[in-house]
Design a protein around this motif. Sequence first.
Motif, short mmCIF file in Angstrom:
data_model
loop_
_atom_site.label_atom_id
_atom_site.label_comp_id
_atom_site.label_asym_id
_atom_site.label_seq_id
_atom_site.Cartn_x
_atom_site.Cartn_y
_atom_site.Cartn_z
N ALA A 192 1.00 -1.11 -0.06
CA ALA A 192 0.05 -0.13 0.03
C ALA A 192 0.83 1.28 0.07
N ARG A 193 1.89 1.32 0.68
CA ARG A 193 2.82 2.42 0.84
C ARG A 193 3.74 2.72 -0.46
N GLY A 194 3.61 1.66 -1.35
CA GLY A 194 4.39 1.77 -2.54
C GLY A 194 3.63 1.93 -3.91
N CYS A 195 2.53 2.03 -3.75
CA CYS A 195 1.72 2.09 -4.82
C CYS A 195 0.55 3.24 -4.80
N ASP A 196 0.19 3.55 -6.05
CA ASP A 196 -0.86 4.73 -6.44
C ASP A 196 -2.33 4.21 -6.10
N LEU A 197 -2.36 3.04 -6.51
CA LEU A 197 -3.97 2.47 -6.69
C LEU A 197 -3.62 1.12 -5.96
N GLY A 218 -3.23 5.41 6.83
CA GLY A 218 -1.91 6.50 6.66
C GLY A 218 -1.45 6.47 5.19
N SER A 219 -1.76 5.35 4.40
CA SER A 219 -1.04 5.16 3.04
C SER A 219 -1.90 6.06 2.08
N PRO A 220 -0.96 6.62 1.00
CA PRO A 220 -1.54 7.79 0.28
C PRO A 220 -2.32 7.21 -1.01
N CYS A 221 -2.32 5.73 -1.12
CA CYS A 221 -3.11 5.20 -2.13
C CYS A 221 -4.46 5.23 -2.23
#
Length: 315
Positions: A192-197, A218-221
Motif C-alpha cells: 500500500a505504501r509503494g503504490c498509487d492504486l 495512513g497510506s496515500p494510495c
Amino acid sequence: MRKFQSEDLRGRSTENDLFLESVLSVATFFDSTGRTAGLGVAAPAEDTRGLIFAQRAIAEWSAQLRTRRLLLTELGQACQASSPCREAVNDTAQSFAEAGDTVLWVGQLTGSSKERPLVHPHVRVETVQQARSLRVSKPSRLSFVLQPCTSVENADAILKVLRERFPRLRGQHPDQWCYRQSDRWDTVRSTARGCDLLLIVGEPSPEEERRIERAIEGSPCRVETLAHAAELQSYWLFGAATVGIVSTASCPSGAVPGLVDALAGLGPVSVLQQQVSTTVVSAAFLGTGRRRRAMIEPRASHDVSSSEWLSARAY
C-alpha cells in the motif's frame, strides 16, 4: 466481449436504431516487441448505440495507456491446525502446566485454535484490556504462550502489560513464535505504501477487511475492491503508475491473472511479487547447547539466608 444495455446511452440513439442491446468486441494490439500499440472496439455498422459507445470506450481507455508497475500480494490462508507452530505451542504449554504454572494464552483466538484441547489451568488474554484486568490466584506461578498464528505486534502489546504487572512471568521462547500472520499484513502495508492504486481482488471477510484497513491506514494510495477484471473501471487508473493487487482468501481462481492481462493491455507492465518473510536464525549465532540451556533454565530460586530472590534469565 461485453454487453451494454440501451440505458447506457440513453438519449443518444436515432429514430431508426432498433438495437435494444449492443455487443461490442474489444481487442488490444501489440507490436513485435510486445508493447501495446492500440485498442480496437468493433460493433455492427447498423448499431448506432454500439458505435457511439465504442467511440466513448476508446477515448476513456486510451487515456490510461502507459507503462506500469504491478505489485502482487497474496493473503492466502492463515495457519492451519496441523502447522508446526501449533504443535510447538501446545507442547510448550503442556510443559508449563506440568510444572505447576497457570498458562496464559496470549493473542487473538483464530477459528482453528480449538482443534486441540488446551492444557489446564489456563487463561486466555486476547486484548490489552484483559491483560490490565487479569486476576490470578498465584501471580508467581504464571507462564505464557502465544496463541497460534496470532499477530506478534498484538501479542507484544499484551505482554508489555503482563510483564509490568507480573514481573516473574516466564514464557515461550521467541524462536517458537509464529510470524506468518504478521508477515501477511506487513506485506499488505508495504504494498500500500509503494503504490498509487491498491486493488483488493475477491470479497474479503469481515476480519480481513478490518485488518486490511488497519494495514493501509495512513497510506496515500486509493483503494478499490473488485471480483474480476471485468469490474475494472478506467477512471481508477488515472495517474496510477504503480498498482498494487491484493488477492484475498476468497479470490476467484484466475481473477488475478485476468486482471494482470487487462492491465497489460493498457501498456507495458513490470509484474513484481511482494512478500515480507520473517525467518528465525538464532542457530546461526548461538551454539545449540547454549540455546537449549537458555530455554530450560529454571525460574529464580529462593535464598533462605538472605530472604531475597536470586536473579533469573529474562524470557
